[in-house]
Every structure is written in structure tokens, then in C-alpha cells.
Design an enzyme around this catalytic site. Structure first.
Site, PDB file in Angstrom:
ATOM      1  N   HIS A 161       0.860  -1.187   0.000  1.00 52.23           N
ATOM      2  CA  HIS A 161       0.000   0.000   0.000  1.00 52.23           C
ATOM      3  C   HIS A 161       0.893   1.233   0.000  1.00 52.23           C
ATOM      4  O   HIS A 161       1.432   1.626  -1.024  1.00 52.23           O
ATOM      5  CB  HIS A 161      -0.935  -0.052   1.209  1.00 52.23           C
ATOM      6  CG  HIS A 161      -2.003   0.999   1.222  1.00 52.23           C
ATOM      7  ND1 HIS A 161      -2.304   1.793   0.136  1.00 52.23           N
ATOM      8  CD2 HIS A 161      -2.861   1.413   2.210  1.00 52.23           C
ATOM      9  CE1 HIS A 161      -3.292   2.610   0.432  1.00 52.23           C
ATOM     10  NE2 HIS A 161      -3.640   2.409   1.690  1.00 52.23           N
TER      11      HIS A 161
ATOM     12  N   HIS B 207      -1.990  -1.597 -11.007  1.00 56.63           N
ATOM     13  CA  HIS B 207      -2.857  -1.110  -9.949  1.00 56.63           C
ATOM     14  C   HIS B 207      -4.123  -1.957  -9.913  1.00 56.63           C
ATOM     15  O   HIS B 207      -4.606  -2.394 -10.959  1.00 56.63           O
ATOM     16  CB  HIS B 207      -3.218   0.366 -10.200  1.00 56.63           C
ATOM     17  CG  HIS B 207      -3.798   1.058  -9.012  1.00 56.63           C
ATOM     18  ND1 HIS B 207      -5.135   0.963  -8.684  1.00 56.63           N
ATOM     19  CD2 HIS B 207      -3.227   1.857  -8.076  1.00 56.63           C
ATOM     20  CE1 HIS B 207      -5.353   1.683  -7.593  1.00 56.63           C
ATOM     21  NE2 HIS B 207      -4.227   2.225  -7.197  1.00 56.63           N
TER      22      HIS B 207
ATOM     23  N   ASP C 159       2.932   5.751  -7.506  1.00 55.85           N
ATOM     24  CA  ASP C 159       4.182   5.450  -6.805  1.00 55.85           C
ATOM     25  C   ASP C 159       5.387   5.433  -7.737  1.00 55.85           C
ATOM     26  O   ASP C 159       6.524   5.546  -7.279  1.00 55.85           O
ATOM     27  CB  ASP C 159       4.077   4.085  -6.106  1.00 55.85           C
ATOM     28  CG  ASP C 159       3.009   4.080  -5.028  1.00 55.85           C
ATOM     29  OD1 ASP C 159       3.019   4.995  -4.198  1.00 55.85           O
ATOM     30  OD2 ASP C 159       2.164   3.165  -5.034  1.00 55.85           O
TER      31      ASP C 159
END
Length: 376
Positions: A219, A258, A312
């Protein structure tokens, strides 16, 4: 019986805070496109939007920002304790402990009225940057800085972290990073916060639960993994051989793919733009060059499978350029996501606040005869 592994596609409540179109790569906060908010808004304005469901007027934003400024400072006892935290502890563990202590220091910790929840939400949004900056300075053996008047939320966070007043460009970059991470539907940490609050636990306990969920590398810790990947690759010229080795091991490209997005993550698109600008001026140009080469070569392989860069992929380079070490990437995420966490809790109390209690398909035995311990 159908089992929804990972609770995928399970709808348990209603929300007007966030809409994600994963197939088209679109993200909205309360109806506003994330690209517009990142380009034109501030973190204070986005936090107001999430808490109130609408963008503020100039007067409303001024009052909201002033309320945040008034709540920034930390109790002296908490500052003393932060200085005593083990320097080897992960900053997310320190953050988790500090927020728990804030709850203990609040004489109205257990108050769950709408007004009480809102005031606690403001306090937490205001204090998260102060706590994270204090943890960072303490770990580095530097004096902990008090919030500085006259600085925005993003600028003050940078000042308390680095000891210098940031430039307009640095402030904008942090503002954009915080806006992009502020909210993202019922992800693991937000769902954990709701699950805890549905028991009528206090707000601090619910946020501590969310922090604990965010700490995980699947996460909030994913951006750390991207920077480790870049260090492993070493140079843009090494991408091809590294990617071949990764495929042979059936490994994953960190920062790509994702659960929701089957197209390019719109947050990654925004960060890509700003990361390029900073890298060109004074940032990690080598790291950015490696990322672009990974995106090009890995994209040719994985894009047809619906695997694209996520937020990210670029956030680690951005945080590094702003002066934060690897271990502080996830705490920065928390500084942003506290607005989403509290907004969801406030919304859930109005929509339902039904106790979350999922079930499972039992696969064990029944009526097993009990054997005394002397005969086992």
C-alpha cells in the site's frame, strides 16, 4: 457461494468523495478532475473540498486555513517523547505512536459528535506535517522546528522538515504531491479506518489503524520499493538487461500496475510532468532518466496487459528531490491521506455507520470429538 477475494468489486456503502474510472484512467474528487485540482488548487482547498463536499469561497478558505494554522503546534510532552523515540524505528511506527499519544492527551478523545469529529479532523490534518517533520528532524539529530507563521500547509511542512523556507517551485511540487495522495476511495487504509470507526472507536484509534494499514509495502510503502529498484538498475543503459533478468525471475516492475487502474494512472501523469521539471533544474536527473527508460521498455511489454505506471512510480523521485529520505516516503503519503481518512469517517457517520462485519465460507471440520490432553 461466490467469494470476493480481497473484497474486490464488493460495494458496502455510498460515497460522494471520490470517483475512479479505472478503465479510462480518470480520477475525481467530489466531481473535480484530479488534473485541475493539481494544477490550480492547494492542499488546504482540496482538504476543504473533501470535508465539505464543495470548493470554498475566498472567505471560507481564509477561515479554514486559519483554523489549520491554529492547530499546527504539538504539545510539549509529545515533542519530548518524539526525541526519545528509537532512531532505528521506522518513521511510520513513530507516526503511529505519536498520533496515539495525541489521542491520550485530548481530554475529549471519546467525543464522537459531528462537531467534535470535525474539530478533531482539522487538528489531525494540521498536526500530521508537524509530527512527521519532528520525527524526521529528531532522527537526523537536528532541533525540532515549530510551525512558522505566514507559510502555506505545503511550505510549512517543507520548512519544518528541512529548516529552510522553500521556493515557490518546491512548494508547488509538495502541494501537488499532497493533493494527488489526499484521497483514493476505499483503499486498504481508508477501509481500515472505516472498519475501526464503525465499532464507535474514537477518531484517533481509527486513524492509528489506518496508519498501520498504510505502512505495508503493498500500500503506502510501494514508492520506497521503486527507489530501491532504481538503485538496483543503476543507469538507463542497464534497464534492458535488468528487465530481462526480472522477467526470467517472473518478478514485478515496482510502481507499475494497480488494482483499480487498467489504464495510465492520472496521478502518475501529473507527477511525471512535475518530476521532469524538477529533475531538469536541480533534481535526480539520473533517476528520472532510468524511470523513463523503464516506462518505455516495460510499457511495451506490460501496457497491452493493462499494466501502466501508478502514482508510486514517480512519487519517490519527487520526494527525494524535496529532501526526504526513503523511509519518509510513506509518512508523506500519510500527511496527504489524513484528509481523505477523516473525510470518509465524517461521511460514513452521516450515511450509515453500520458496524462492518463480513462473513467467510467455513471450510473446517465439525463435531470433532474432544480428546483429553493426557491421551493426545
Amino acid at each position: 457461494m461466490n467469494i470476493a477475494r480481497g473484497l474486490e468489486d464488493v460495494i458496502f456503502t455510498e460515497s460522494s468523495l471520490c470517483y475512479i474510472d479505472g478503465d479510462q484512467g480518470k480520477l475525481y474528487y467530489s466531481g473535480y478532475k484530479i488534473q485541475d485540482l493539481a494544477e490550480y488548487s492547494t492542499f488546504e482547498e482540496v482538504s476543504y473540498l473533501l470535508l465539505h463536499g464543495k470548493l470554498p469561497t475566498r472567505a471560507e478558505l481564509k477561515a479554514f486555513s486559519a483554523a489549520l494554522v491554529a492547530e499546527r503546534a504539538l504539545p510539549r510532552s509529545l515533542i519530548r517523547n518524539i526525541k526519545a523515540y528509537p532512531k532505528t524505528a521506522h518513521p511510520m511506527s513513530a507516526l503511529r505512536t505519536a498520533i496515539s499519544e495525541l489521542g491520550m492527551l485530548d481530554p475529549h478523545e471519546d467525543e464522537i459528535s459531528p462537531e467534535g469529529l470535525y474539530q478533531k479532523s482539522l487538528s489531525l490534518i494540521a498536526k500530521f506535517p508537524t509530527v512527521v517533520a519532528a520525527i524526521k528532524r529528531s532522527r537526523e539529530g537536528l532541533s525540532i522546528l515549530a510551525p512558522r507563521k505566514g507559510l502555506s500547509h505545503a511550505a510549512n511542512f517543507l520548512y519544518m522538515s528541512t529548516g529552510k523556507v522553500p521556493s515557490k517551485e518546491e512548494t508547488k511540487l509538495m502541494d501537488v504531491a499532497l493533493i494527488l495522495q489526499a484521497e483514493h476511495g476505499f483503499n486498504a487504509s481508508t477501509f481500515t479506518a472505516i472498519a475501526a470507526y464503525s465499532t464507535q472507536a474514537d477518531l484517533y484509534s481509527s486513524i492509528v489503524a489506518a496508519i498501520s494499514a498504510l505502512k505495508g509495502p503493498r500500500h503506502g510503502g510501494a514508492n520506497e520499493a521503486v527507489m530501491k529498484m532504481l538503485a538496483e538498475i543503476g543507469s538507463p543503459e542497464r534497464v534492458s538487461s535488468w528487465l530481462a533478468e526480472l522477467q526470467a525471475k517472473k518478478g514485478r516492475v515496482m510502481g507499475m500496475g494497480h488494482r483499480v487502474y487498467k489504464a495510465y494512472d492520472p496521478r502518475a501523469g501529473v507527477l511525471n510532468k512535475y518530476a521532469a521539471e524538477v529533475a531538469a533544474k536541480h533534481g535526480h536527473s539520473k533517476e528520472y532518466a532510468i524511470l523513463k527508460e523503464v516506462e518505455r521498455q516495460a510499457g511495451a511489454i506490460y501496457n497491452p496487459k493493462g499494466i501502466y505506471p501508478n502514482v508510486d512510480f514517480y512519487s519517490g523521485v519527487v520526494y527525494s528531490d524535496l529532501g526526504y529520505g526513503l523511509e519518509f516516503f510513506t509518512p508523506i503519503f500519510a500527511v496527504a491521506r489524513i484528509s481523505g481518512w477523516t473525510a470518509h469517517i465524517l461521511e460514513y457517520t452521516k450515511v450509515d455507520n453500520r458496524l462492518l462485519r463480513p462473513d467467510s465460507l467455513y471450510t473446517g471440520k465439525l463435531d470433532v470429538p474432544y480428546v483429553p490432553i493426557t491421551k493426545r
